[in-house]
Design an enzyme around this catalytic site. Structure first.
Site, PDB file in Angstrom:
ATOM      1  N   ARG A  32       0.827  -1.216   0.000  1.00 50.68           N
ATOM      2  CA  ARG A  32       0.000   0.000   0.000  1.00 50.68           C
ATOM      3  C   ARG A  32       0.858   1.262   0.000  1.00 50.68           C
ATOM      4  NH1 ARG A  32      -2.816  -4.228   1.884  1.00 50.68           N
ATOM      5  NH2 ARG A  32      -5.105  -4.196   1.949  1.00 50.68           N
ATOM      6  N   GLY A 100      -1.529 -11.939  -4.682  1.00 46.93           N
ATOM      7  CA  GLY A 100      -2.969 -11.670  -4.795  1.00 46.93           C
ATOM      8  C   GLY A 100      -3.306 -10.243  -4.404  1.00 46.93           C
ATOM      9  N   ASP A 320      -4.339 -15.360   7.727  1.00 43.71           N
ATOM     10  CA  ASP A 320      -3.089 -15.876   7.138  1.00 43.71           C
ATOM     11  C   ASP A 320      -2.332 -16.793   8.098  1.00 43.71           C
ATOM     12  OD1 ASP A 320      -3.597 -14.528   4.796  1.00 43.71           O
ATOM     13  OD2 ASP A 320      -2.358 -12.799   5.307  1.00 43.71           O
ATOM     14  N   ARG A 351      -5.235 -23.931   1.368  1.00 46.62           N
ATOM     15  CA  ARG A 351      -4.473 -24.145   2.610  1.00 46.62           C
ATOM     16  C   ARG A 351      -5.082 -25.201   3.510  1.00 46.62           C
ATOM     17  NH1 ARG A 351      -2.263 -17.976   3.526  1.00 46.62           N
ATOM     18  NH2 ARG A 351      -0.460 -18.305   2.178  1.00 46.62           N
ATOM     19  N   ARG A 397       3.583 -19.892   3.370  1.00 50.68           N
ATOM     20  CA  ARG A 397       3.190 -20.061   4.778  1.00 50.68           C
ATOM     21  C   ARG A 397       3.108 -21.540   5.183  1.00 50.68           C
ATOM     22  NH1 ARG A 397       2.724 -14.867   5.977  1.00 50.68           N
ATOM     23  NH2 ARG A 397       1.542 -13.518   4.571  1.00 50.68           N
TER      24      ARG A 397
HETATM   25  C1  S3P Z   1      -4.423  -8.989   2.398  1.00 49.65           C
HETATM   26  C2  S3P Z   1      -5.678  -9.438   2.698  1.00 49.65           C
HETATM   27  C3  S3P Z   1      -6.009 -10.845   2.975  1.00 49.65           C
HETATM   28  C4  S3P Z   1      -4.763 -11.678   3.257  1.00 49.65           C
HETATM   29  C5  S3P Z   1      -3.651 -11.387   2.309  1.00 49.65           C
HETATM   30  C6  S3P Z   1      -3.263  -9.906   2.350  1.00 49.65           C
HETATM   31  C7  S3P Z   1      -4.214  -7.554   2.126  1.00 49.65           C
HETATM   32  O1  S3P Z   1      -6.670 -11.399   1.843  1.00 49.65           O
HETATM   33  O2  S3P Z   1      -5.078 -13.043   3.241  1.00 49.65           O
HETATM   34  O3  S3P Z   1      -2.509 -12.166   2.614  1.00 49.65           O
HETATM   35  O4  S3P Z   1      -3.058  -7.083   2.114  1.00 49.65           O
HETATM   36  O5  S3P Z   1      -5.207  -6.840   1.912  1.00 49.65           O
HETATM   37  P1  S3P Z   1      -8.266 -11.232   1.632  1.00 49.65           P
HETATM   38  O6  S3P Z   1      -8.546  -9.817   1.554  1.00 49.65           O
HETATM   39  O7  S3P Z   1      -8.526 -11.953   0.364  1.00 49.65           O
HETATM   40  O8  S3P Z   1      -8.874 -11.910   2.816  1.00 49.65           O
END
Ligand code: S3P
Length: 448
Positions: A32, A100, A320, A351, A397
């Site tokens: 971010r 992701g 996580d 997971r 992880r």
């Molecule tokens: C994250 C949000 C989570 C988390 C990921 C990082 C983020 O995912 O599992 O490792 O930085 O916004 P979700 O928003 O899909 O739950």
């Protein structure tokens, strides 16, 4: 040419932990800081940046979009923001690697531009669901295509998006953040309603960049058409990386670990609450606020853990951390149950399935459920895990969790496909060795 990559570990049984360590910077906050700095007016400086593969994917993508980013040291970056209207179309598809978070947040950021973009990723990311972010963005007027709901994500830039009221069907900080990022350049007010609290780094950091964003109960509201003012971001230690040491320190037979400067954002520390419910001996001191995020030093000592039923409201706050929670639960006296965690099925690997296969390989009695797991807990004194071989399926992880299991193992645990540990925690093996884990790293030679 010969490529070498640290892709296999052998972790020998150990019992005692020790040390005072600082885990690397928070991954969510680092992504971010780069993105918001990139679209701010002025130069943003970041201290404690996580130089991991995931965050480097975001950094490279921003450079491809015309943002100048300097990295004078591993954990320091200077971002020359181009302003909210200053991004330029990239010549090539943007490669998000394994990340992701990068893909879903960029979907929001790029949906409202006046140029088109294509987002791709590695094998794991190309299998992950992207409609969860695309669907609300389309409600705002975005034009986005996915392939069977998955990447590649093709975005036809649409500069005149409008605000929406959106009740998220799942608790996802990434979806929330994608909508907020798209709304920044849109018209009207956007409201996102969370079904349960999720990590709030986006909201906290946008405030530091001078954006007016409000939370009332479970609703986050923000007016479109706001500009970001460059700032300084201090990135705290990643609680999700500290989690491996919290469990290691709890299940060891002796010693203690102190972790310094760990991020203590309450939307991230669900595992701390869970471990305390299990009877863990964890003390938190030196609470401080570094920019948008609270931090503290955390000390953990071995204790007799008790099995628990994980309270549902803690699930998104520890999302996580469940791979390493399962290791703690296997070492606890009495059964543990996790339900309501179907989101684990769509992470870097499935997971629940990957952990279940690994626990079976090490002889741990458990029952897999569609949305969680039931673990029996330890059957008596002595090692909990048999020697065995774990396939991490390229999930960072999973690999780190089974390394922690070595503290209660009867023999060597071999973990394969460990390269992706570098996506979130480069240097994990070395830091774990400092704390007493007996990890040997091996590299497969591949002729290319
Ligand atoms: C994250 C949000 C989570 C988390 C990921 C990082 C983020 O995912 O599992 O490792 O930085 O916004 P979700 O928003 O899909 O739950």
């Amino acid at each position: 040419m010969t490529a070498r990559s640290a892709d296999r570990w052998i972790v020998s049984p150990g019992q005692t932990v020790r040390g005072c360590v600082r885990v690397p910077g928070d991954k969510s906050v680092s992504h971010r800081a780069l993105m918001f700095g990139g679209i701010a007016d002025g130069v943003t400086t970041v201290e404690g940046f996580l130089e991991s593969e995931d965050c480097l994917a975001t950094l490279k993508a921003l450079r491809a979009l015309g943002v100048t980013i300097e990295q004078p040291a591993t954990s320091r970056v200077r971002i020359h923001g181009v302003g909210i209207d200053g991004l330029k179309g990239a010549a090539q598809p943007l490669d998000m690697g394994n990340a992701g978070t990068a893909m879903r947040l960029f979907m929001g950021l790029l949906a409202s531009q006046n140029f088109d973009s294509i987002l791709v990723g590695d094998q794991s990311l190309m299998r992950r669901p992207m409609e969860r972010a695309a669907a609300p963005l389309r409600l705002m007027g975005a034009r986005i295509d996915t392939r069977d709901g998955k990447p590649p994500v093709v975005i036809r830039g649409t500069p005149n998006l409008h605000g929406i009221q959106f009740a998220m069907p799942m608790a996802s900080a990434q979806v929330k953040s994608a909508v907020i990022l798209a709304a920044l350049r849109g018209s009207g007010v956007t409201q996102v309603v969370e079904p349960a609290p999720t990590r709030d780094h986006t909201e906290r950091m946008l405030e530091c960049f001078g954006v007016d964003i409000q939370r009332e109960g479970s609703t986050i509201s923000m007016r479109g058409g706001q500009r970001l003012r460059a700032t300084h971001v201090d990135v705290p230690g990643d609680f999700s990386s500290a989690a491996f040491f919290l469990v290691a320190g709890s299940i060891a037979e002796g010693g203690a670990i102190e972790l310094q400067g760990v991020g203590m954002n309450p939307t991230r520390t669900g595992l701390l609450d869970i471990l305390r419910l299990m009877g863990a001996d964890i003390t938190v001191s030196n609470l401080a606020t570094r920019g948008p995020e609270p931090t503290a030093d955390v000390r953990v000592r071995p204790s007799k853990l008790r099995g628990i039923e994980v309270p549902l409201e803690l699930v998104p706050l520890a999302i996580d951390e469940f791979p390493v929670f399962f290791i703690a639960a296997a070492c606890a006296e009495g059964a543990s149950v996790l339900r309501g965690a179907e989101e684990l099925r769509v992470k870097e690997s499935d997971r629940l399935a990957t952990m279940s296969a690994g626990l079976s390989a090490l002889g741990v009695p458990h029952r897999l459920m569609p949305d969680g797991m039931h673990l029996e807990g330890r059957s008596g004194p002595g090692p909990v895990f048999k020697a065995g071989r774990i396939d991490s399926h390229g999930d960072h992880r999973i690999a780190m969790s089974f390394a922690v299991a070595s503290l209660q193992a009867a023999g060597d645990i071999e973990i394969i496909d460990t390269t992706n540990v570098a996506t979130s925690f480069p240097g994990f093996a070395a830091l774990a060795r400092e704390c007493g884990l007996a990890i040997s790293e091996f590299q497969t030679e591949t002729g290319i």
